[in-house]
Enzyme design. Structure first.
Site, PDB file in Angstrom:
ATOM      1  N   CYS A 257       0.837  -1.203   0.000  1.00 51.62           N
ATOM      2  CA  CYS A 257       0.000   0.000   0.000  1.00 51.62           C
ATOM      3  C   CYS A 257       0.876   1.258   0.000  1.00 51.62           C
ATOM      4  O   CYS A 257       1.494   1.554  -1.013  1.00 51.62           O
ATOM      5  CB  CYS A 257      -1.005  -0.021   1.144  1.00 51.62           C
ATOM      6  SG  CYS A 257      -2.359   1.162   0.875  1.00 51.62           S
TER       7      CYS A 257
ATOM      8  N   HIS B 229      -3.783  -4.988   0.727  1.00 49.69           N
ATOM      9  CA  HIS B 229      -3.242  -5.326   2.044  1.00 49.69           C
ATOM     10  C   HIS B 229      -3.416  -6.816   2.364  1.00 49.69           C
ATOM     11  O   HIS B 229      -4.402  -7.196   3.010  1.00 49.69           O
ATOM     12  CB  HIS B 229      -3.984  -4.539   3.121  1.00 49.69           C
ATOM     13  CG  HIS B 229      -3.638  -3.086   3.202  1.00 49.69           C
ATOM     14  ND1 HIS B 229      -2.543  -2.625   3.888  1.00 49.69           N
ATOM     15  CD2 HIS B 229      -4.260  -2.002   2.688  1.00 49.69           C
ATOM     16  CE1 HIS B 229      -2.505  -1.296   3.811  1.00 49.69           C
ATOM     17  NE2 HIS B 229      -3.525  -0.898   3.082  1.00 49.69           N
TER      18      HIS B 229
ATOM     19  N   GLU C 195      -1.963  -8.318   4.647  1.00 54.09           N
ATOM     20  CA  GLU C 195      -1.851  -8.444   6.105  1.00 54.09           C
ATOM     21  C   GLU C 195      -3.172  -8.170   6.824  1.00 54.09           C
ATOM     22  O   GLU C 195      -3.295  -8.447   8.023  1.00 54.09           O
ATOM     23  CB  GLU C 195      -0.755  -7.503   6.636  1.00 54.09           C
ATOM     24  CG  GLU C 195      -1.125  -6.040   6.776  1.00 54.09           C
ATOM     25  CD  GLU C 195      -1.062  -5.237   5.483  1.00 54.09           C
ATOM     26  OE1 GLU C 195      -1.042  -3.998   5.555  1.00 54.09           O
ATOM     27  OE2 GLU C 195      -1.057  -5.845   4.387  1.00 54.09           O
TER      28      GLU C 195
END
Length: 225
Positions: free
Chosen positions: A93, A171, A173
């Protein structure tokens, strides 16, 4: 292999119980045999040298790569130094955007608006779903980068710079629980309500985040001359 995580932002205060952003990537890459150390570069705390880790990862942030913050120019210098030293680096990002900017690309607040929640991309020839949370985009890629991920909304969603840097806009994560938390906190002041509601409707749909994690781990571990 030691991975240094450069934190370019912090989660909202109401979501801090799950840790800072380095913790999210440690969980994402768990099981691949990495050790980790984090540096909150957004607070002006940097590694002494690019040799402080075997590979580097730059996190997401609420900030824009084009904004006037004291820590952004030294971060760009660090990116270029790591590239010159052939230390593998991954950006996610904001990390994706700041690497592109440091290497000669351009990042802007995208006129087309936001990408929020579960989003599908063509990643290396496969349709894969990953959670997104961004308005800024790489609108002009550096000459040294090749596109490996894109969709109709985000042309430069994944960039690879030879065997030195691998970056992605969404993302991996973030699980659905964190996206839900962002919708309830930061999202209400930033994102049109209809987009937030649409993202809420997709929270229970599966993503390919762990497949992307495997791609990240493979990039760090690949043989280099």
């Amino acid at each position: 292999m030691k991975i240094g995580i450069l934190m370019t932002g912090h989660p909202p205060d109401t979501l801090l119980e799950d840790g800072l952003y380095d913790t999210y990537f440690e969980r994402l890459l768990d099981g691949h045999g990495f050790g980790f150390e984090g540096w909150p570069v957004c607070d002006g705390i940097f590694p002494d040298t690019v040799e402080a880790a075997d590979g580097w990862l730059i996190t997401g942030s609420k900030h824009g790569a084009y904004e006037d913050h004291d820590w952004i120019p030294p971060l760009e210098d660090f990116i270029r130094a790591a590239h010159a030293a052939r230390r593998p680096m991954i950006g996610v990002c904001f990390g994706h955007q700041i690497i592109a900017q440091a290497m000669g690309g351009r990042v802007e607040k995208f006129a087309g608006g936001w990408a929020i929640g579960r989003t599908e991309y063509n990643i290396a020839g496969q349709t894969m779903a990953v959670n997104a949370w961004h308005q800024d985009q790489v609108v002009m890629k550096p000459d040294s980068a090749e596109v490996f991920a894109s969709n109709a909304f985000c042309e430069n969603a994944g960039l690879v710079y030879g065997d030195r840097m691998w970056t992605i806009q969404p993302h991996p994560e973030y699980g659905s629980d964190f996206i839900d938390g962002l919708i309830r906190t930061r999202g209400k002041a930033l994102v049109p309500p209809a987009l937030l509601e649409d993202a809420c409707q997709r929270l229970d749909q599966p993503t390919d985040r762990m497949a992307v994690a495997d791609m990240m781990a493979a990039f760090f571990k690949k043989e280099r001359a």
